[in-house]
Design an enzyme around this catalytic site. Structure first.
Site, PDB file in Angstrom:
ATOM      1  N   LYS A  74       0.795  -1.230   0.000  1.00  0.00           N
ATOM      2  CA  LYS A  74       0.000   0.000   0.000  1.00  0.00           C
ATOM      3  C   LYS A  74       0.831   1.287   0.000  1.00  0.00           C
ATOM      4  O   LYS A  74       0.377   2.305  -0.503  1.00  0.00           O
ATOM      5  CB  LYS A  74      -0.959   0.005   1.194  1.00  0.00           C
ATOM      6  CG  LYS A  74      -2.135  -0.952   1.030  1.00  0.00           C
ATOM      7  CD  LYS A  74      -3.007  -0.916   2.262  1.00  0.00           C
ATOM      8  CE  LYS A  74      -4.406  -1.368   1.953  1.00  0.00           C
ATOM      9  NZ  LYS A  74      -5.330  -1.115   3.071  1.00  0.00           N
ATOM     10  N   ASP A 111     -10.145   3.449   1.491  1.00  0.00           N
ATOM     11  CA  ASP A 111     -10.412   2.992   2.857  1.00  0.00           C
ATOM     12  C   ASP A 111     -11.147   4.058   3.679  1.00  0.00           C
ATOM     13  O   ASP A 111     -12.028   3.733   4.482  1.00  0.00           O
ATOM     14  CB  ASP A 111      -9.110   2.606   3.566  1.00  0.00           C
ATOM     15  CG  ASP A 111      -8.606   1.227   3.149  1.00  0.00           C
ATOM     16  OD1 ASP A 111      -9.438   0.385   2.739  1.00  0.00           O
ATOM     17  OD2 ASP A 111      -7.391   0.983   3.227  1.00  0.00           O
TER      18      ASP A 111
HETATM   19  N1  LIG Z   1     -12.265  -3.400   7.730  1.00  0.00           N
HETATM   20  C1  LIG Z   1     -11.391  -3.029   6.808  1.00  0.00           C
HETATM   21  O1  LIG Z   1     -11.747  -2.725   5.652  1.00  0.00           O
HETATM   22  C2  LIG Z   1      -9.944  -2.954   7.169  1.00  0.00           C
HETATM   23  C3  LIG Z   1      -9.061  -2.191   6.366  1.00  0.00           C
HETATM   24  C4  LIG Z   1      -7.714  -2.129   6.733  1.00  0.00           C
HETATM   25  C5  LIG Z   1      -7.262  -2.819   7.854  1.00  0.00           C
HETATM   26  N2  LIG Z   1      -8.144  -3.562   8.601  1.00  0.00           N
HETATM   27  C6  LIG Z   1      -7.671  -4.260   9.814  1.00  0.00           C
HETATM   28  O2  LIG Z   1      -7.124  -3.295  10.698  1.00  0.00           O
HETATM   29  C7  LIG Z   1      -6.059  -3.856  11.454  1.00  0.00           C
HETATM   30  C8  LIG Z   1      -4.850  -2.943  11.372  1.00  0.00           C
HETATM   31  O3  LIG Z   1      -4.411  -2.831  10.028  1.00  0.00           O
HETATM   32  P1  LIG Z   1      -3.246  -1.795   9.608  1.00  0.00           P
HETATM   33  O4  LIG Z   1      -3.070  -1.936   8.148  1.00  0.00           O
HETATM   34  O5  LIG Z   1      -3.514  -0.440  10.182  1.00  0.00           O
HETATM   35  O6  LIG Z   1      -1.983  -2.449  10.372  1.00  0.00           O
HETATM   36  P2  LIG Z   1      -0.625  -1.759  10.789  1.00  0.00           P
HETATM   37  O7  LIG Z   1      -0.274  -0.612   9.912  1.00  0.00           O
HETATM   38  O8  LIG Z   1       0.355  -2.885  10.927  1.00  0.00           O
HETATM   39  O9  LIG Z   1      -0.925  -1.173  12.275  1.00  0.00           O
HETATM   40  C9  LIG Z   1      -1.171  -2.036  13.336  1.00  0.00           C
HETATM   41  C10 LIG Z   1      -1.571  -1.239  14.582  1.00  0.00           C
HETATM   42  O10 LIG Z   1      -1.854  -2.185  15.643  1.00  0.00           O
HETATM   43  C11 LIG Z   1      -1.004  -1.893  16.754  1.00  0.00           C
HETATM   44  N3  LIG Z   1      -0.617  -3.141  17.419  1.00  0.00           N
HETATM   45  C12 LIG Z   1      -0.313  -4.318  16.815  1.00  0.00           C
HETATM   46  N4  LIG Z   1       0.002  -5.247  17.747  1.00  0.00           N
HETATM   47  C13 LIG Z   1      -0.103  -4.622  18.963  1.00  0.00           C
HETATM   48  C14 LIG Z   1       0.101  -5.045  20.290  1.00  0.00           C
HETATM   49  N5  LIG Z   1       0.478  -6.305  20.588  1.00  0.00           N
HETATM   50  N6  LIG Z   1      -0.123  -4.154  21.295  1.00  0.00           N
HETATM   51  C15 LIG Z   1      -0.497  -2.871  21.013  1.00  0.00           C
HETATM   52  N7  LIG Z   1      -0.699  -2.421  19.758  1.00  0.00           N
HETATM   53  C16 LIG Z   1      -0.507  -3.283  18.736  1.00  0.00           C
HETATM   54  C17 LIG Z   1       0.189  -1.182  16.179  1.00  0.00           C
HETATM   55  O11 LIG Z   1       0.851  -0.441  17.184  1.00  0.00           O
HETATM   56  P3  LIG Z   1       2.371   0.023  16.976  1.00  0.00           P
HETATM   57  O12 LIG Z   1       2.334   1.238  16.088  1.00  0.00           O
HETATM   58  O13 LIG Z   1       2.851   0.290  18.343  1.00  0.00           O
HETATM   59  O14 LIG Z   1       3.104  -1.136  16.318  1.00  0.00           O
HETATM   60  C18 LIG Z   1      -0.481  -0.306  15.120  1.00  0.00           C
HETATM   61  O15 LIG Z   1      -1.082   0.818  15.709  1.00  0.00           O
HETATM   62  C19 LIG Z   1      -5.837  -5.262  10.865  1.00  0.00           C
HETATM   63  O16 LIG Z   1      -6.470  -6.177  11.722  1.00  0.00           O
HETATM   64  C20 LIG Z   1      -6.529  -5.225   9.523  1.00  0.00           C
HETATM   65  O17 LIG Z   1      -7.020  -6.487   9.147  1.00  0.00           O
HETATM   66  C21 LIG Z   1      -9.463  -3.624   8.288  1.00  0.00           C
END
Ligand SMILES: NC(=O)c1ccc[n+]([C@@H]2O[C@H](COP(=O)([O-])OP(=O)(O)OC[C@H]3O[C@@H](n4cnc5c(N)ncnc54)[C@H](OP(=O)(O)O)[C@@H]3O)[C@@H](O)[C@H]2O)c1
Length: 289
Positions: A74, A111
């Site tokens: 992305k 998104d």
């Molecule tokens: N519904 C939809 O259309 C849609 C669209 C996009 C994404 N999603 C979902 O949204 C979620 C996040 O996606 P993303 O692309 O934003 O991922 P990302 O860029 O990897 O960000 C992950 C986030 O989760 C936090 N995190 C992960 N593990 C953690 C832990 N053990 N303790 C505390 N914080 C934690 C990270 O904190 P840090 O910054 O501290 O690492 C960061 O804020 C995923 O589950 C994805 O499937 C859904």
């Protein structure tokens, strides 16, 4: 669903990711193709990170109308395409590529649109005047959610994240004259919730295979609680919110709505998020991939 019939003039689109087999987008777009009767196909395209530039440049050569992008492409695609629309530029990530008639590549981010449409549909009474929005997480999806909320007119957004520097980058990049963005550690999550009008989980906590999201809900029960995680569909956060009688908004609607602009651009027909579509996708969520 009946089988696809590929013809010599079938319009092509797909999703590039690594891995990509877990994606529900092929099911989503195939549902709409069948519903609209369009001669088209939407394919999973497993593309390694080191091949994203070649793969994107091959789209016009292979006759593709465009594609979606998922993890890990992305951000990388931003420097490959010919044009990035201003919203995607602000968010700093793209999820939809459109091949123009002259073969150039245009990138968009849908998104934020998907989040906004889902919130409007699932929590129709919510409006920016409800109060500050608390966003858990500062990753790629948080940037789309924050952008959607600033554009909706929310005047204060409080970002709670484990890595403070990442949240600070979101605040720096996405604050506007009308929207103040503040940054908080998890230790402050109780305090920042109390007068909030919306809470959104954008972390991967609570997702199948990830640690649970441990959080005591303290905001007013009139405030919607949104979880963009959709595996499982009913996360622990949403179950807790339901018990407190909050309006709850699951993540599947965001996924379904974000697909609409791409479909319309590639295949030329408007599509809608219906109960039948939701049911078709929900039936696959419990299945291992
Ligand atoms: N519904 C939809 O259309 C849609 C669209 C996009 C994404 N999603 C979902 O949204 C979620 C996040 O996606 P993303 O692309 O934003 O991922 P990302 O860029 O990897 O960000 C992950 C986030 O989760 C936090 N995190 C992960 N593990 C953690 C832990 N053990 N303790 C505390 N914080 C934690 C990270 O904190 P840090 O910054 O501290 O690492 C960061 O804020 C995923 O589950 C994805 O499937 C859904």
């Amino acid at each position: 669903m009946a089988g696809l019939r590929i013809t010599g003039s079938t319009r092509l689109a797909g999703i590039m990711g690594w891995p990509v087999a877990h994606s529900r987008s092929p099911l989503l777009h195939s549902f709409w193709l069948e519903e609209t009767g369009i001669d088209g196909a939407y394919l999973p395209l497993p593309v390694r990170p080191e091949h994203i530039e070649q793969a994107l440049r091959a789209l016009p050569i292979l006759g593709f109308r465009g594609c979606n992008l998922t993890i890990p492409h992305k951000q990388a695609a931003l420097s490959v395409v010919d044009r990035v629309d201003p919203l995607a530029r602000r968010i700093g990530a793209v999820n939809t590529i459109i091949v123009a008639r002259d073969g150039t590549l245009e990138a968009r981010n849908t998104d934020a649109y998907g989040f906004r449409e889902n919130l409007r549909e699932a929590a129709p009474d919510w409006h920016p005047g409800f109060g500050p929005a608390v966003i858990l997480g500062a990753g790629g999806s948080a940037r789309a959610v924050v952008t959607a909320l600033t554009d909706t007119g929310v005047s204060e957004i409080r970002i709670v994240n484990r890595t403070i520097s990442r949240a600070e980058a979101v605040a720096r990049d996405l604050s506007t004259a009308a929207t103040r963005i503040t940054v908080h550690s998890w230790g402050e999550v109780s305090r920042v919730q109390r007068d909030a009008g919306l809470l959104v989980n954008t972390t991967s906590l609570g997702m199948t295979g990830e640690p649970p999201l441990v959080l005591e809900l303290l905001l007013s029960p009139s405030a919607p609680v949104v979880d963009i995680v959709y595996t499982p569909l009913e996360t622990g956060l949403l179950a807790a919110a339901r018990r407190r009688r909050h309006p709850v908004v699951d993540g599947l609607g965001m996924l379904l709505h974000q697909g609409r602009p791409g479909f319309e651009a590639w295949f030329g027909a408007p599509v809608h998020v219906t109960l039948e579509l939701r049911a078709a996708v929900v039936s696959t969520l419990a299945l291992p991939r």
